[in-house]
Design an enzyme around this catalytic site. Structure first.
Site, PDB file in Angstrom:
ATOM      1  CD  GLN A  33      -1.476 -10.299  -0.095  1.00 45.01           C
ATOM      2  OE1 GLN A  33      -1.133  -9.940   1.032  1.00 45.01           O
ATOM      3  NE2 GLN A  33      -2.404 -11.203  -0.296  1.00 45.01           N
ATOM      4  CG  LEU A  34      -3.061  -3.731   0.260  1.00 43.70           C
ATOM      5  CD1 LEU A  34      -4.285  -4.630   0.169  1.00 43.70           C
ATOM      6  CD2 LEU A  34      -3.007  -3.088   1.644  1.00 43.70           C
ATOM      7  CG  ASP A  37       8.762  -1.888  -3.286  1.00 40.08           C
ATOM      8  OD1 ASP A  37       9.695  -2.155  -2.500  1.00 40.08           O
ATOM      9  OD2 ASP A  37       7.621  -2.371  -3.156  1.00 40.08           O
ATOM     10  NE  ARG A  74      14.386  -6.194  -4.709  1.00 33.25           N
ATOM     11  CZ  ARG A  74      14.816  -6.082  -3.446  1.00 33.25           C
ATOM     12  NH1 ARG A  74      16.002  -5.580  -3.176  1.00 33.25           N
ATOM     13  NH2 ARG A  74      14.066  -6.484  -2.440  1.00 33.25           N
ATOM     14  CE1 TYR A 131       3.104  -5.963   9.773  1.00 35.27           C
ATOM     15  CE2 TYR A 131       1.671  -7.637  10.727  1.00 35.27           C
ATOM     16  CZ  TYR A 131       1.894  -6.630   9.804  1.00 35.27           C
ATOM     17  OH  TYR A 131       0.913  -6.304   8.901  1.00 35.27           O
TER      18      TYR A 131
END
Ligand code: AKB
Length: 331
Positions: free
Chosen positions: A20-21, A42, A44, A147
């Site tokens: 997202q970021l 990344d 992929r 997290y």
């Protein structure tokens, strides 16, 4: 660190560039440093991405090292992580991935004299031991998600690498990020993006948080600007080497619904809180970001009204142009 670095050109590696970021930050960094000086990476490849892209699994330190050497990378933005809600499905795996990737990045940076590193933290580092309102930068950290635990530990490791090795690691504790360019995935604050998509599609929204669950949020443009401003600040001004609180605005689902209904009066919402409400209930309602303001001049620009009008205008244009396939609509 070598003094020559000042005269070297900046080459940036983004790890987690499809997120997202990451996807929006990649574009901002290309504008700043030039397309050929930004290496997106990344797990992929990204369909349709035109500039330099490398597949990197950040749990593989040799692969990060290889790319750093190949492109003579001088800065790394390490954005890959499993977020709060998704992380609870497999806590030990989340810990392993979030920590292993961070250690790999910090070690590659140390061994290659990387000039600057960015490590995102989150409001998820806070728990019941911190005040809910105006949570200070140095509040007690007792996170209740894996997290949050990995981010709190990561902040301390970032500071350790700064103190022990002089590595210039900088970090921000992001609130929930709201943007039209990309989609969030696996977070507790994701509802605040999804709700705008549903409004524009004129569909009913099922909210997984309670209507009064107030959380700190930030508009994507502010989040990107904060990141660039922190990374641009003179080294001697960075007094916090764990992570900086930054605030945008705070709102509850009921407040965003009221704002959306100014434009879509028939917008329907059903509140159906799930385990993510538990997570949200331990996070701050609002954030004290005075340390970031004092050290590097942080000031948010977007409020709920401007976020809502921008989100709706931009998403409407995207949906008009394309199908309802969200992945292909982004960026
Ligand atoms: C999440 O909800 O997990 C993230 C965050 C606040 O870090 N958006």
């Amino acid at each position: 660190m070598s003094q020559n670095i000042e005269y070297m050109k900046t080459v940036v590696l983004i790890i987690g560039a499809n997120g997202q970021l990451g996807s929006v930050l990649t574009e901002a960094l290309k504008q700043k440093f030039g397309n050929s000086n930004v290496i997106a990476s990344d797990l992929r490849a990204r369909e349709g991405y035109k500039d330099t892209f490398e597949i990197i699994d950040a749990t593989d330190i040799d692969r990060i090292q290889e790319v750093v050497v190949q492109y003579k990378v001088t800065q790394i933005y390490h954005l890959a992580a499993i977020l709060s809600a998704k992380g609870e499905e497999t806590p030990l795996q989340t810990w392993d991935i979030n920590m292993k990737t961070l250690f790999n990045v910090l070690e590659v940076c140390r061994k290659n004299n990387i000039e600057k590193v960015f490590f995102p933290s989150s409001i998820a580092v806070f728990g019941e031991g911190a005040p809910l309102e105006n949570t200070p930068n140095n509040a007690y950290l007792d996170p209740a998600t894996v997290y949050g635990i990995s981010k709190a530990a990561g902040e301390n490791w970032a500071q350790y690498y700064f103190l022990r090795y002089g590595l210039d690691v900088r970090s921000i504790r992001y609130p929930g990020v709201i943007g039209y360019q990309s989609l969030p995935g696996g977070g507790t604050t994701d509802y605040a993006v999804d709700i705008y998509h549903k409004a524009v599609l004129e569909e009913k929204f099922n909210c997984f948080l309670k209507e009064d669950a107030t959380l700190p949020m930030i508009f994507m443009d502010d989040a990107i600007r904060a990141t660039l401003e922190l990374m641009d600040a003179p080294k001697e001004d960075i007094m916090t080497r764990t992570s900086y609180n930054i605030a945008g605005i705070s709102f509850s689902p009921a407040e965003v619904v009221a704002e959306i209904r100014k434009l879509y009066p028939d917008f329907e919402v059903k509140y159906d809180p799930d385990f993510r409400q538990e997570i949200a209930s331990r996070w701050p309602n609002s954030i004290d970001d005075s340390a970031a303001t004092k050290d590097w001049g942080w000031k948010p620009e977007f409020d709920l009204e401007s976020i809502t009008t921008t989100m709706i205008q931009k998403l409407k244009a995207k949906y008009k142009k394309g199908s309802k396939n969200l992945e292909t609509l982004m960026l």
